[in-house]
Enzyme design. Sequence first.
Site, PDB file in Angstrom:
ATOM      1  N   CYS A 123       3.606 -27.971 -15.631  1.00 41.16           N
ATOM      2  CA  CYS A 123       2.430 -27.101 -15.733  1.00 41.16           C
ATOM      3  C   CYS A 123       2.586 -26.259 -16.991  1.00 41.16           C
ATOM      4  CB  CYS A 123       2.328 -26.204 -14.495  1.00 41.16           C
ATOM      5  SG  CYS A 123       1.155 -24.854 -14.669  1.00 41.16           S
ATOM      6  N   SER A 136      -5.415  -5.608   7.219  1.00 46.34           N
ATOM      7  CA  SER A 136      -4.771  -4.798   6.192  1.00 46.34           C
ATOM      8  C   SER A 136      -4.357  -3.466   6.817  1.00 46.34           C
ATOM      9  CB  SER A 136      -5.751  -4.564   5.045  1.00 46.34           C
ATOM     10  OG  SER A 136      -5.119  -3.885   4.014  1.00 46.34           O
ATOM     11  N   HIS A 183       0.816  -1.220   0.000  1.00 46.84           N
ATOM     12  CA  HIS A 183       0.000   0.000   0.000  1.00 46.84           C
ATOM     13  C   HIS A 183       0.847   1.267   0.000  1.00 46.84           C
ATOM     14  CE1 HIS A 183      -3.943  -1.763   0.062  1.00 46.84           C
ATOM     15  NE2 HIS A 183      -3.575  -2.602   1.025  1.00 46.84           N
ATOM     16  N   CYS A 199      -2.139 -30.668 -14.721  1.00 46.83           N
ATOM     17  CA  CYS A 199      -0.895 -31.050 -14.045  1.00 46.83           C
ATOM     18  C   CYS A 199      -1.037 -31.648 -12.649  1.00 46.83           C
ATOM     19  CB  CYS A 199       0.061 -29.857 -13.990  1.00 46.83           C
ATOM     20  SG  CYS A 199      -0.585 -28.466 -13.066  1.00 46.83           S
TER      21      CYS A 199
HETATM   22  C1  FAD Z   1      -8.998 -10.203   1.535  1.00 50.44           C
HETATM   23  C2  FAD Z   1      -7.747  -9.604   2.125  1.00 50.44           C
HETATM   24  C3  FAD Z   1      -6.987  -8.715   1.382  1.00 50.44           C
HETATM   25  C4  FAD Z   1      -5.841  -8.153   1.938  1.00 50.44           C
HETATM   26  N1  FAD Z   1      -5.066  -7.361   1.149  1.00 50.44           N
HETATM   27  C5  FAD Z   1      -3.938  -6.830   1.651  1.00 50.44           C
HETATM   28  C6  FAD Z   1      -3.102  -6.050   0.817  1.00 50.44           C
HETATM   29  O1  FAD Z   1      -3.345  -5.922  -0.376  1.00 50.44           O
HETATM   30  N2  FAD Z   1      -2.024  -5.462   1.371  1.00 50.44           N
HETATM   31  C7  FAD Z   1      -1.726  -5.591   2.694  1.00 50.44           C
HETATM   32  O2  FAD Z   1      -0.766  -4.975   3.129  1.00 50.44           O
HETATM   33  N3  FAD Z   1      -2.460  -6.388   3.495  1.00 50.44           N
HETATM   34  C8  FAD Z   1      -3.551  -7.013   3.000  1.00 50.44           C
HETATM   35  N4  FAD Z   1      -4.308  -7.840   3.779  1.00 50.44           N
HETATM   36  C9  FAD Z   1      -3.886  -8.081   5.166  1.00 50.44           C
HETATM   37  C10 FAD Z   1      -2.795  -9.144   5.279  1.00 50.44           C
HETATM   38  O3  FAD Z   1      -3.076 -10.262   4.467  1.00 50.44           O
HETATM   39  C11 FAD Z   1      -2.697  -9.579   6.746  1.00 50.44           C
HETATM   40  O4  FAD Z   1      -2.547  -8.436   7.537  1.00 50.44           O
HETATM   41  C12 FAD Z   1      -1.506 -10.487   7.008  1.00 50.44           C
HETATM   42  O5  FAD Z   1      -1.464 -11.544   6.085  1.00 50.44           O
HETATM   43  C13 FAD Z   1      -1.584 -11.042   8.422  1.00 50.44           C
HETATM   44  O6  FAD Z   1      -0.454 -11.886   8.612  1.00 50.44           O
HETATM   45  P1  FAD Z   1      -0.183 -12.614   9.988  1.00 50.44           P
HETATM   46  O7  FAD Z   1       1.120 -13.277   9.872  1.00 50.44           O
HETATM   47  O8  FAD Z   1      -0.377 -11.658  11.107  1.00 50.44           O
HETATM   48  O9  FAD Z   1      -1.377 -13.688  10.094  1.00 50.44           O
HETATM   49  P2  FAD Z   1      -1.486 -15.126   9.364  1.00 50.44           P
HETATM   50  O10 FAD Z   1      -0.969 -15.100   8.009  1.00 50.44           O
HETATM   51  O11 FAD Z   1      -2.881 -15.608   9.556  1.00 50.44           O
HETATM   52  O12 FAD Z   1      -0.498 -16.031  10.225  1.00 50.44           O
HETATM   53  C14 FAD Z   1      -0.885 -16.562  11.477  1.00 50.44           C
HETATM   54  C15 FAD Z   1      -0.428 -17.997  11.542  1.00 50.44           C
HETATM   55  O13 FAD Z   1      -0.693 -18.500  12.834  1.00 50.44           O
HETATM   56  C16 FAD Z   1      -1.037 -19.872  12.734  1.00 50.44           C
HETATM   57  N5  FAD Z   1      -1.800 -20.260  13.919  1.00 50.44           N
HETATM   58  C17 FAD Z   1      -2.995 -19.808  14.312  1.00 50.44           C
HETATM   59  N6  FAD Z   1      -3.369 -20.422  15.466  1.00 50.44           N
HETATM   60  C18 FAD Z   1      -2.360 -21.269  15.799  1.00 50.44           C
HETATM   61  C19 FAD Z   1      -2.161 -22.185  16.871  1.00 50.44           C
HETATM   62  N7  FAD Z   1      -3.063 -22.360  17.846  1.00 50.44           N
HETATM   63  N8  FAD Z   1      -1.023 -22.915  16.894  1.00 50.44           N
HETATM   64  C20 FAD Z   1      -0.083 -22.777  15.916  1.00 50.44           C
HETATM   65  N9  FAD Z   1      -0.238 -21.916  14.868  1.00 50.44           N
HETATM   66  C21 FAD Z   1      -1.354 -21.167  14.814  1.00 50.44           C
HETATM   67  C22 FAD Z   1      -1.865 -19.929  11.453  1.00 50.44           C
HETATM   68  O14 FAD Z   1      -1.889 -21.226  10.891  1.00 50.44           O
HETATM   69  C23 FAD Z   1      -1.157 -18.911  10.560  1.00 50.44           C
HETATM   70  O15 FAD Z   1      -0.236 -19.515   9.679  1.00 50.44           O
HETATM   71  C24 FAD Z   1      -5.458  -8.448   3.262  1.00 50.44           C
HETATM   72  C25 FAD Z   1      -6.208  -9.369   3.992  1.00 50.44           C
HETATM   73  C26 FAD Z   1      -7.328  -9.961   3.434  1.00 50.44           C
HETATM   74  C27 FAD Z   1      -8.070 -10.981   4.199  1.00 50.44           C
END
Ligand code: FAD
Length: 490
Positions: free
Chosen positions: A410, A347, A58, A450
């Site tokens: 693929c 996000s 962003h 694939c």
């Molecule tokens: C539709 C959508 C569009 C978006 N677009 C953008 C964008 O364009 N640009 C941007 O900057 N952001 C965007 N975002 C936001 C961004 O995707 C998230 O902020 C980011 O991916 C969050 O990452 P995280 O590592 O915090 O969470 P996650 O990726 O969810 O990682 C958390 C991890 O914890 C693990 N976990 C959970 N509970 C447990 C447990 N009890 N034991 C062990 N492991 C566990 C899960 O398996 C997961 O792998 C978007 C989000 C969405 C949904």
Amino acid sequence: VLKYPVKQKEYDIIIIGAGVSGANIARKLSQYKLNILVVDKEPDQGFGVSKANSGIIHGGFHHSLDSLKARLEIQGNLMFDQLKKELHFPFERTGILVAAFNEEEMKTVDILYRRGVENKVIGIELCSRERMLSLEPKLNKDVIGGLHAPGGGIIEPYRYVYALCESAKVNGVSFRMNFHVKGGNFRDGKWTIFDQTGESVKGRVLINSAGLFADEISRAFGAEEFKIVPRKGEEYLMDRNAKAKPGKVIFPVPAAHSKGMLVIPTVEGTTMVGPTAEMVENKQDLSTSRGNFEKIFYSARRLIHEVSERDVITSFTGLRPTMEGNDFFIDISKKVQNFIQVAGIQSPGLTASPAIGLYVKDLVKALGIVLEEKTDWQPEIKKVKRLREMSAEEIQDAWNEDPRYGNVVCRCEKVSEAEIVEAIRQGHGTLDGVKFFTRAQMGRCQGGFCTDRIMKIIARETNSELWEIQKKSKGSEPIQYSLNTHNHEA
Ligand SMILES: Cc1cc2nc3c(=O)[nH]c(=O)nc-3n(C[C@H](O)[C@H](O)[C@H](O)COP(=O)(O)OP(=O)(O)OC[C@H]3O[C@@H](n4cnc5c(N)ncnc54)[C@H](O)[C@@H]3O)c2cc1C
């Protein structure tokens, strides 16, 4: 020879969650002489929110600097060029446009522009109709003006997570997948955490970066009480030949709690439209709906007329982990010892993620953990050769070195057997893991050609039976093997 890949059951730092947050924290902390473990309940990294998003870096003008998410977004955005150099993931600064179609919308654009200036967004520009159309000729000609943020961009989020984790591994961080954290306790200066099977590991500091489940982890460890509410976003992906593909990310003028539904050129050449923004209760609700499909296409066609439903090759849903206050919650727990919260990472979490790594490093230091830099930290990882990026001569050289580059598995995305074997070697041994690492199954036929070939390669490389191959986790095996011999005879 690396001195730090210490495999032991006691760690200095345990990170729960291998999404963009956990992966950045792990890589940043891998610069110091610490034993670090990352655990995740899924079989592979990035299988939570980080795999299902819009892939946009962003521009830094949507939120005011009062929020932590805006400060980390701006800082994070600036870190991507260096990260790309070191980690070789697909990322491009295409620039972002916000298009206005009436005077009322232009007033909001003006507010965004002033916010961008306050946030010191590099090159931010208020544009006339003519300027908007020259920057993006595919825009609807009814546009009356808008905003241009040249520093915004696009990224392949899964390759980004994989590259960060690979870098952390190269620098000694351990990973335990399929480790579903259920709870734990703090005794004698150490956390013991348990998984679903009763296995345990110990660590001095626990970092909760569990995405949608950060509230449950916090509660399980007696830390702060809060609620993560998913904000659902549906997206539709179009074929790489879609005429609608713009050169820049096109935003409409935003609504109160969402940046609106966009037209996004993906970094690998396809086009995406979406996402919606809908509060839901269920953290497993990844459904798409006809109603939202129509809403998205109506909105996207307002931006670019040529957007067509006929180009859709697949759809998906992601859930943003939001919490009260609508901001990130990254802090040292005030309720329990040696516990860091990285919650509410909605996000722009992807954009902010490198800055989240830095921010958490400072919190670790504030807990009194000594951060002594390694002298042999390696910022770079090995670049994987990709068939579709090679010239004819390079293909010949690669084939001479490894004949598996001559076997195109693929066809849509031009992925060779050699790349699939490398994905499996790096630990991405499910069908989705191979897909996210290589793009095999991501093209027009969505794996119709694939999938079975990839399954055979996974089975061969991992010494498994075909019915053991998972799509994304246990229970998702495409071939269901039944022990009921009666069924086999039938
Ligand atoms: C539709 C959508 C569009 C978006 N677009 C953008 C964008 O364009 N640009 C941007 O900057 N952001 C965007 N975002 C936001 C961004 O995707 C998230 O902020 C980011 O991916 C969050 O990452 P995280 O590592 O915090 O969470 P996650 O990726 O969810 O990682 C958390 C991890 O914890 C693990 N976990 C959970 N509970 C447990 C447990 N009890 N034991 C062990 N492991 C566990 C899960 O398996 C997961 O792998 C978007 C989000 C969405 C949904």
